[in-house]
Write a protein that holds these residues in place. Structure first.
Motif, PDB file in Angstrom:
ATOM      1  N   ALA A   1       0.454  -0.935  -0.150  1.00  0.00           N
ATOM      2  CA  ALA A   1      -0.203   0.391   0.014  1.00  0.00           C
ATOM      3  C   ALA A   1       1.183   0.977  -0.115  1.00  0.00           C
ATOM      4  CB  ALA A   1      -1.148   0.101   1.404  1.00  0.00           C
ATOM      5  N   PRO A   2       1.007   1.738  -1.341  1.00  0.00           N
ATOM      6  CA  PRO A   2       0.331   1.667  -2.306  1.00  0.00           C
ATOM      7  C   PRO A   2       0.449   0.611  -3.342  1.00  0.00           C
ATOM      8  CG  PRO A   2       1.480   3.542  -2.481  1.00  0.00           C
ATOM      9  CD  PRO A   2       1.612   2.947  -1.161  1.00  0.00           C
ATOM     10  N   PRO A   3      -0.021  -0.058  -3.974  1.00  0.00           N
ATOM     11  CA  PRO A   3      -1.134   0.507  -5.149  1.00  0.00           C
ATOM     12  C   PRO A   3      -2.188   0.200  -3.984  1.00  0.00           C
ATOM     13  CG  PRO A   3      -0.244  -1.725  -6.299  1.00  0.00           C
ATOM     14  CD  PRO A   3       0.852  -1.423  -5.232  1.00  0.00           C
ATOM     15  N   TYR A   4      -2.894  -0.896  -3.180  1.00  0.00           N
ATOM     16  CA  TYR A   4      -3.735  -1.408  -2.756  1.00  0.00           C
ATOM     17  C   TYR A   4      -4.289  -0.398  -2.259  1.00  0.00           C
ATOM     18  CZ  TYR A   4      -6.583  -3.474   0.720  1.00  0.00           C
ATOM     19  OH  TYR A   4      -7.775  -3.915   1.382  1.00  0.00           O
ATOM     20  N   ALA A   5      -3.415   0.746  -1.646  1.00  0.00           N
ATOM     21  CA  ALA A   5      -4.492   1.740  -0.562  1.00  0.00           C
ATOM     22  C   ALA A   5      -3.463   3.203  -1.248  1.00  0.00           C
ATOM     23  CB  ALA A   5      -4.833   1.782   1.214  1.00  0.00           C
ATOM     24  N   ASP A   6      -2.997   4.054  -0.825  1.00  0.00           N
ATOM     25  CA  ASP A   6      -2.155   5.481  -0.327  1.00  0.00           C
ATOM     26  C   ASP A   6      -1.466   4.996   0.680  1.00  0.00           C
ATOM     27  OD1 ASP A   6      -2.810   6.522  -2.815  1.00  0.00           O
ATOM     28  OD2 ASP A   6      -3.899   8.335  -1.783  1.00  0.00           O
ATOM     29  N   GLY A   7      -1.350   4.280   1.763  1.00  0.00           N
ATOM     30  CA  GLY A   7      -1.033   3.719   3.118  1.00  0.00           C
ATOM     31  C   GLY A   7      -1.924   3.345   4.146  1.00  0.00           C
ATOM     32  N   VAL A   8      -1.163   2.933   5.132  1.00  0.00           N
ATOM     33  CA  VAL A   8      -2.282   1.908   6.038  1.00  0.00           C
ATOM     34  C   VAL A   8      -3.124   3.463   7.425  1.00  0.00           C
ATOM     35  CG1 VAL A   8      -0.938   0.039   5.206  1.00  0.00           C
ATOM     36  CG2 VAL A   8      -0.279   1.525   7.368  1.00  0.00           C
ATOM     37  N   VAL A   9      -1.563   4.708   7.605  1.00  0.00           N
ATOM     38  CA  VAL A   9      -2.512   5.219   8.436  1.00  0.00           C
ATOM     39  C   VAL A   9      -1.725   7.043   7.650  1.00  0.00           C
ATOM     40  CG1 VAL A   9      -2.327   3.985  10.598  1.00  0.00           C
ATOM     41  CG2 VAL A   9      -0.062   5.513   9.660  1.00  0.00           C
ATOM     42  N   ARG A  10      -2.646   7.935   8.392  1.00  0.00           N
ATOM     43  CA  ARG A  10      -1.828   9.623   8.036  1.00  0.00           C
ATOM     44  C   ARG A  10      -1.570   9.883   9.554  1.00  0.00           C
ATOM     45  NH1 ARG A  10      -5.021  13.572   8.134  1.00  0.00           N
ATOM     46  NH2 ARG A  10      -6.597  12.087   8.019  1.00  0.00           N
ATOM     47  N   THR A  11      -0.669  11.144   9.567  1.00  0.00           N
ATOM     48  CA  THR A  11       0.019  10.780  10.744  1.00  0.00           C
ATOM     49  C   THR A  11      -0.961  12.225  11.476  1.00  0.00           C
ATOM     50  OG1 THR A  11       1.706  12.740  10.273  1.00  0.00           O
ATOM     51  CG2 THR A  11       2.008   9.476  11.194  1.00  0.00           C
ATOM     52  N   GLN A  12      -1.251  12.786  12.587  1.00  0.00           N
ATOM     53  CA  GLN A  12      -1.759  13.956  12.803  1.00  0.00           C
ATOM     54  C   GLN A  12      -1.399  14.764  14.149  1.00  0.00           C
ATOM     55  OE1 GLN A  12      -5.547  14.825  11.549  1.00  0.00           O
ATOM     56  NE2 GLN A  12      -6.099  16.511  13.813  1.00  0.00           N
ATOM     57  N   GLY A  13      -0.315  15.545  14.254  1.00  0.00           N
ATOM     58  CA  GLY A  13      -0.115  15.756  15.979  1.00  0.00           C
ATOM     59  C   GLY A  13       1.042  14.790  16.571  1.00  0.00           C
ATOM     60  N   THR A  14       1.660  14.959  17.315  1.00  0.00           N
ATOM     61  CA  THR A  14       2.668  14.830  17.877  1.00  0.00           C
ATOM     62  C   THR A  14       2.132  13.872  19.741  1.00  0.00           C
ATOM     63  OG1 THR A  14       4.861  14.176  18.790  1.00  0.00           O
ATOM     64  CG2 THR A  14       3.969  16.381  18.192  1.00  0.00           C
ATOM     65  N   VAL A  15       2.758  12.164  19.430  1.00  0.00           N
ATOM     66  CA  VAL A  15       2.909  11.968  21.086  1.00  0.00           C
ATOM     67  C   VAL A  15       3.064  12.595  22.525  1.00  0.00           C
ATOM     68  CG1 VAL A  15       2.452   9.384  20.441  1.00  0.00           C
ATOM     69  CG2 VAL A  15       4.857  10.827  21.248  1.00  0.00           C
ATOM     70  N   TYR A  16       3.989  14.276  21.147  1.00  0.00           N
ATOM     71  CA  TYR A  16       4.863  14.965  22.872  1.00  0.00           C
ATOM     72  C   TYR A  16       4.123  15.380  22.844  1.00  0.00           C
ATOM     73  CZ  TYR A  16       9.590  13.888  20.991  1.00  0.00           C
ATOM     74  OH  TYR A  16      11.183  12.402  20.505  1.00  0.00           O
ATOM     75  N   HIS A  17       2.651  15.946  22.338  1.00  0.00           N
ATOM     76  CA  HIS A  17       1.778  17.205  22.761  1.00  0.00           C
ATOM     77  C   HIS A  17       1.316  16.821  24.291  1.00  0.00           C
ATOM     78  CE1 HIS A  17       2.274  18.943  18.675  1.00  0.00           C
ATOM     79  NE2 HIS A  17       3.550  19.652  19.951  1.00  0.00           N
ATOM     80  N   ASP A  18       1.398  14.990  24.079  1.00  0.00           N
ATOM     81  CA  ASP A  18       0.345  14.848  24.991  1.00  0.00           C
ATOM     82  C   ASP A  18       1.037  15.424  26.894  1.00  0.00           C
ATOM     83  OD1 ASP A  18      -1.002  12.960  23.280  1.00  0.00           O
ATOM     84  OD2 ASP A  18       0.030  11.305  23.685  1.00  0.00           O
ATOM     85  N   TRP A  19      -0.179  15.060  27.199  1.00  0.00           N
ATOM     86  CA  TRP A  19      -0.093  15.374  28.589  1.00  0.00           C
ATOM     87  C   TRP A  19       0.645  14.220  29.588  1.00  0.00           C
ATOM     88  CZ3 TRP A  19      -1.772  13.194  32.875  1.00  0.00           C
ATOM     89  CH2 TRP A  19      -3.203  11.699  33.489  1.00  0.00           C
ATOM     90  N   LEU A  20       0.740  13.429  29.350  1.00  0.00           N
ATOM     91  CA  LEU A  20       1.200  12.227  29.857  1.00  0.00           C
ATOM     92  C   LEU A  20       2.078  12.070  28.726  1.00  0.00           C
ATOM     93  CD1 LEU A  20       2.179  10.903  32.374  1.00  0.00           C
ATOM     94  CD2 LEU A  20       0.421   9.721  32.290  1.00  0.00           C
ATOM     95  N   VAL A  21       3.638  12.141  28.408  1.00  0.00           N
ATOM     96  CA  VAL A  21       3.784  11.228  27.311  1.00  0.00           C
ATOM     97  C   VAL A  21       3.652   9.305  28.268  1.00  0.00           C
ATOM     98  CG1 VAL A  21       5.944  10.939  26.406  1.00  0.00           C
ATOM     99  CG2 VAL A  21       5.511  13.076  26.435  1.00  0.00           C
ATOM    100  N   HIS A  22       3.981   8.408  26.644  1.00  0.00           N
ATOM    101  CA  HIS A  22       3.854   6.946  27.076  1.00  0.00           C
ATOM    102  C   HIS A  22       5.185   6.523  26.923  1.00  0.00           C
ATOM    103  CE1 HIS A  22      -0.050   7.010  29.201  1.00  0.00           C
ATOM    104  NE2 HIS A  22      -0.487   7.896  27.733  1.00  0.00           N
ATOM    105  N   LEU A  23       5.650   5.792  27.096  1.00  0.00           N
ATOM    106  CA  LEU A  23       7.004   5.203  26.850  1.00  0.00           C
ATOM    107  C   LEU A  23       6.823   4.748  24.917  1.00  0.00           C
ATOM    108  CD1 LEU A  23      10.065   4.827  26.789  1.00  0.00           C
ATOM    109  CD2 LEU A  23       9.396   3.052  27.795  1.00  0.00           C
TER     110      LEU A  23
END
Length: 735
Positions: free
Chosen positions: A709-731
Motif C-alpha cells: 500500500a500503495p498500490p492497494y491504498a495510499d498507505g495504512v495510516v496518516r499522522t496528525q500531531g505528535t505524542v510529545y503533545h500528550d500531557w502524559l508522555v507514554h514510552l
C-alpha cells in the motif's frame, strides 16, 4: 375511407403483434380484432367476451327448470328468492302465484318429484322440499336435506335427493323410522374416480346420469348400491354444461351452444339428431325433458325456450307461444369450474424451447387461473404457473417445476402481469422438453364454491391482457481460470456471452463459489442485472466480518456462472472451474496508542471498532494516528503462508516494528497476522499528513505473496500531531 381503414389495420397489427429483435413476442387484447387470430375456439370452453375484453368461466345453472314426472305441462323455474310455477291454460303459460315457493334466499337448482306440485330447491344453506298445503307452498322439514347445501347440480326422485358436493355424488333419502331425510350412502358412488360436472335423475326409475367433461355414465340402483351400466354411456362431448334424464334411458346434454340427445337402442346409446337442437341457441345452460312426450325446455339467457315435437313433420320445433321470458332466470346458479381458453399456435420463425406467458387477472376469493404452455401441438401441455386469490383477499403467484405436482410461491399475483419488472418474473419461463415452432398457451379457470369466477382482463379494457414470449437460451458460458493460484482474495472471473438469437445480449448473471472439497456454497452473487461479462469476487468491508474465502477455512474452490439474455431466459450453469487463492486481505488498524482528539480510537478486543483500510483508500481517508504512536495492524491471509515480513516506509524512512508479523491462529490454510509499529514522534521528521505505507511479504508454496500500500491504498495510516503533545508522555506511545 378505405385508406384510413387500411392504415388503422396496419397500426393494429403493429400494436398487437410486437416484433422483437431477439425472440418472438405476441400480445392479446381480448378484442374482436385479435380474437379470431389468437384463440382456438373449438378447444376453448371458457367465455371469451370481446365486448367486455375479458375471459371468464361460463355460467353454470344446470337445473333451473323442471317438469313433473307425471307428464304435466306445468313446470317450475328459478328466479332470485323464489321458485315460479308456470301453468298451461290451453293457450299460454302463466304464473300460478299460489304454487310459487318463496325461499328467502336465492335458489341454485330445482327438481320436481312426484306427487305434483312438490318442489325441491337447493340453496346456499341446504336442499329444501316444498309441499302444497292447499293454500301455499311450505318447506317440509322431514323431506328436506339440510346437509346438501350450496349445490348447483341436484335432482330428486320420489323422496330421494342426489347432488354434487365437494366434487362427489352425495345422496339423501327419507328414513321412515326417524321421520327425517338423512345421508344415504347407497345412493352414492364409492371408489369411483369420477369427476362429475352435473347429475340428473331418471323420472321413471331409481338411477341417475353423471356428466363428466367428455361424456356421461349411467348408474342404476341395486337396492343397496349404485351400479354403472356401461351400455348406457355417452362419449365424445366437447364442452358439456348440463344433463337431463328422461324415460327409457333418454339423455339430453347441453354441449357448447347445442342441445344433444341420445336414446338406448337395446344395445347401446345412439345420437338422436331429430331430438337435438343444433342451431338457434346463444348461451344455453339447462335442458328439462317433459315426461311422456318428446317436448323440452331449454334455458337460454332469461328465456325458457319451449321445443315441441311436431307429430306431423316428425321434427322438434321451437314454440314461441309456449316459451316464456323470465326476468332474473340468467342470474341463478354459478360458474362452471375447470373451463379453459386455448391459444392458436404461433410460429416464432425458428425452433424454440423456452416460453413465458404473462397476464392480468381480476380474481375473486377462492378462484385460480393456471397457465400451461407447449411448442408442439402434438406434445402434452406443461403447467407453468398459477395465480390464486385467497379467502383473506391476498393473492399468490406460484410456479411449478414438475408439471403441477408441487408449487412454489414466488410472490403476489401481480408478479405475473405483463408490465411487471420484478426479477422473480424470470421464474415464469418454462423450458420445454422438446423444441418446436408451435407456441401455445392454455389457461384453466377454477373455483372452489362456483359462485364467482376469475377473469383474465387488462386493467384498462382494450389494452394488452395476455403477453407471451418464446426464445432460445444463451449458450452455456465457460470460465477459464489459471492453473496457478490467484494472489488476491478478490479475483476477477471472465466469460463470453453467446446466444443463438442474432444480436441478443446479456442482461444479467449469477456467480456461485463453492469449496472444492465438499461443494459447500460459500458465496452466491444472486442474479445481478448487468451486461458485464466479468465478475470480481468481493470481500468484506465490515471490520467484524471476515471475507467469504477466509471464512471457508480453505483456499481451493470452484466457480460457476450462468447468464440471462434480453428476454430474461437463463443459460445452463457453466461447468465448474477450479481455482485457488493465496493472498493477504483486509488490513485494519486494531489499536492506536494515541489517537488525535476527535478521531476513532479502536478497541483491540472489539473487532467492530477496528478501522478497515479499504482498497483504493486515499490519504485523506486513512486512519489517523499521532506521530510516534503505536499502531497495531491486523491482516488476514488465505492459503498456506508460512511466514511473513513487513516494512512501513514514510518520508524516506521506515517505521520501527515493535513485533510481528506474527500468526494469531494455528490454522494451515488461513491465518491472521498482527504487526505493531510506530513512526518517529518528531514533527520535523513526521509532519502532519504523513502517509505511512506498507510492504507486506509472505512465503508460500506459490512463492512470495505481497500486499503493498500503495498500490492497494495510499498507505495504512496518516499522522496528525505528535505524542510529545500528550500531557502524559507514554514510552514509545504505549501505556
Amino acid at each position: 375511407m378505405r385508406l384510413a381503414l387500411v392504415i388503422a389495420a396496419i397500426l393494429y397489427v403493429f400494436t398487437v403483434t410486437v416484433p422483437a429483435a431477439y425472440a418472438a413476442v405476441w400480445e392479446y387484447t381480448i378484442s374482436d380484432m385479435d380474437t379470431a387470430t389468437t384463440i382456438e375456439v373449438d378447444k376453448t370452453t371458457a367465455v371469451v367476451d370481446t365486448s367486455a375484453n375479458e375471459i371468464r368461466a361460463p355460467r353454470f345453472a344446470p337445473h333451473t327448470v323442471s317438469f313433473w314426472p307425471d307428464g304435466s305441462p306445468d313446470f317450475v323455474v328459478t328466479v332470485p328468492g323464489k321458485i315460479l310455477h308456470y301453468g298451461w291454460d290451453g293457450s299460454q303459460y302463466h304464473v300460478i302465484e299460489v304454487l310459487n315457493a318463496d325461499l328467502g334466499e336465492d335458489p341454485f337448482a330445482v327438481a320436481t318429484p312426484n306427487p305434483f306440485p312438490e318442489v325441491v330447491a337447493s340453496t346456499k344453506t341446504g336442499t329444501y322440499h316444498y309441499s302444497f298445503t292447499g293454500s301455499e307452498m311450505l318447506n317440509n322439514p322431514a323431506l328436506s336435506a339440510a346437509g346438501l347445501s350450496g349445490v348447483l347440480a341436484m335432482g330428486a326422485y320420489e323422496k330421494n335427493k342426489v347432488g354434487i358436493a365437494d366434487g362427489e355424488i352425495r345422496g339423501y333419502s327419507y328414513d321412515e323410522s326417524t321421520g327425517l331425510t338423512t345421508r344415504d350412502t347407497s345412493l352414492e358412488l364409492s371408489g369411483d374416480e369420477l369427476k362429475p360436472i352435473d347429475v340428473a335423475l331418471f323420472p321413471d326409475r331409481n338411477g341417475y346420469v353423471v356428466l363428466e367433461e367428455d361424456g356421461t355414465k349411467t348408474f342404476l340402483s341395486t337396492g343397496s348400491s349404485m351400479e354403472e351400466v356401461p351400455a348406457l354411456a355417452v362419449s365424445g362431448l366437447q364442452s358439456p354444461r348440463a344433463v337431463a334424464a328422461g324415460e327409457n334411458y333418454r339423455i339430453a346434454v347441453i354441449d357448447r351452444n347445442q342441445q344433444k340427445e341420445w336414446h338406448f337402442d337395446g344395445t347401446q346409446m345412439r345420437y338422436n339428431f331429430v331430438l337435438s337442437v343444433t342451431s338457434g341457441l346463444t348461451s344455453p345452460t339447462c335442458v328439462a325433458l317433459r315426461p311422456g312426450t318428446y317436448d323440452r325446455i331449454i334455458v337460454d339467457g332469461d328465456e325458457a325456450k319451449y321445443f315441441r315435437f311436431d307429430e306431423d313433420t316428425g321434427q322438434l320445433v321451437y314454440d314461441p307461444q309456449r316459451s316464456v321470458s323470465v326476468e332474473g332466470l340468467s342470474e341463478i346458479g354459478g360458474y362452471l369450474s375447470g373451463t379453459v381458453v386455448v391459444s392458436q399456435p404461433k410460429d416464432p420463425g425458428s425452433d424454440v424451447s423456452w416460453v413465458r406467458v404473462r397476464a392480468y387477472h381480476d380474481l375473486a376469493p377462492n378462484t385460480t387461473v393456471t397457465w400451461a404452455v407447449r411448442v408442439n401441438s402434438s406434445e402434452d401441455w406443461i403447467k407453468a404457473w398459477r395465480v390464486t386469490k385467497l379467502e383473506d383477499g391476498s393473492t399468490v403467484c406460484e410456479v411449478t417445476a414438475d408439471n403441477g405436482s408441487t408449487w412454489e410461491t414466488i410472490g403476489p399475483a401481480s408478479l405475473a402481469e405483463p408490465d411487471s419488472n420484478d426479477p422473480a418474473t424470470a421464474k415464469l419461463w418454462v423450458e420445454l422438453p422438446v423444441a418446436g415452432r408451435e407456441v401455445q398457451w392454455k389457461a384453466e379457470l377454477t373455483m372452489t364454491d362456483q359462485l364467482s369466477t376469475p377473469r383474465i382482463k387488462a386493467p384498462v379494457p382494450g389494452n394488452v391482457a395476455v403477453k407471451w414470449e418464446a426464445g432460445t437460451p444463451p449458450e452455456q458460458p465457460f470460465i477459464d481460470t489459471p492453473s496457478s493460484c490467484y494472489l488476491t482474495s478478490t479475483p476477477v472471473f471472465n466469460w463470453s456471452f453467446i446466444d443463438p438469437d442474432p444480436g441478443d445480449y446479456q442482461t444479467a448473471y449469477q456467480v456461485v463459489i463453492r469449496k472444492k472439497s465438499d461443494g459447500t456454497v460459500i458465496y452466491d452473487s444472486g442474479k445481478v442485472m448487468s451486461p458485464e461479462e466479468s465478475f470480481r469476487l468481493p470481500t468484506s468491508a465490515d471490520p467484524a466480518t471476515p471475507g467469504p474465502l477466509w471464512v471457508s477455512g480453505e483456499y481451493e474452490f470452484t466457480v460457476e456462472v450462468r447468464v440471462w439474455d434480453s428476454m430474461d431466459i437463463p443459460s445452463e450453469w457453466s461447468p465448474s472451474s477450479d481455482f485457488c487463492v493465496i493472498a493477504f486481505e483486509r488490513p485494519r488498524v486494531a489499536e492506536i496508542g494515541s489517537a488525535p482528539a476527535g478521531e476513532p480510537d479502536p478497541d483491540p478486543g472489539d473487532p467492530a471498532t477496528h478501522l478497515v483500510i479499504r482498497e483504493g483508500m486515499t490519504v485523506e481517508n486513512l486512519p489517523v494516528v499521532k506521530a510516534g504512536s503505536l499502531v497495531g495492524l491486523l491482516i488476514d491471509s488465505i492459503g498456506p503462508i508460512d511466514s511473513a515480513s513487513a516494512t512501513f516506509p514514510y518520508n524516506g524512512r521506515e517505521a520501527h516494528i515493535d513485533s510481528g508479523p506474527t500468526k494469531q491462529l494455528p490454522d494451515t490454510n488461513r491465518n491472521r497476522w498482527l504487526v505493531e509499529f510506530w513512526t518517529d514522534a518528531s514533527l520535523d521528521i513526521t509532519p502532519d499528513g504523513t502517509a505511512v505505507e506498507m510492504q507486506l511479504r509472505g512465503n508460500s508454496p506459490e512463492g512470495t505473496i505481497t500486499l503493498d500500500a500503495p498500490p492497494y491504498a495510499d498507505g495504512v495510516v496518516r499522522t496528525q500531531g505528535t505524542v510529545y503533545h500528550d500531557w502524559l508522555v507514554h514510552l514509545k506511545g504505549r501505556k
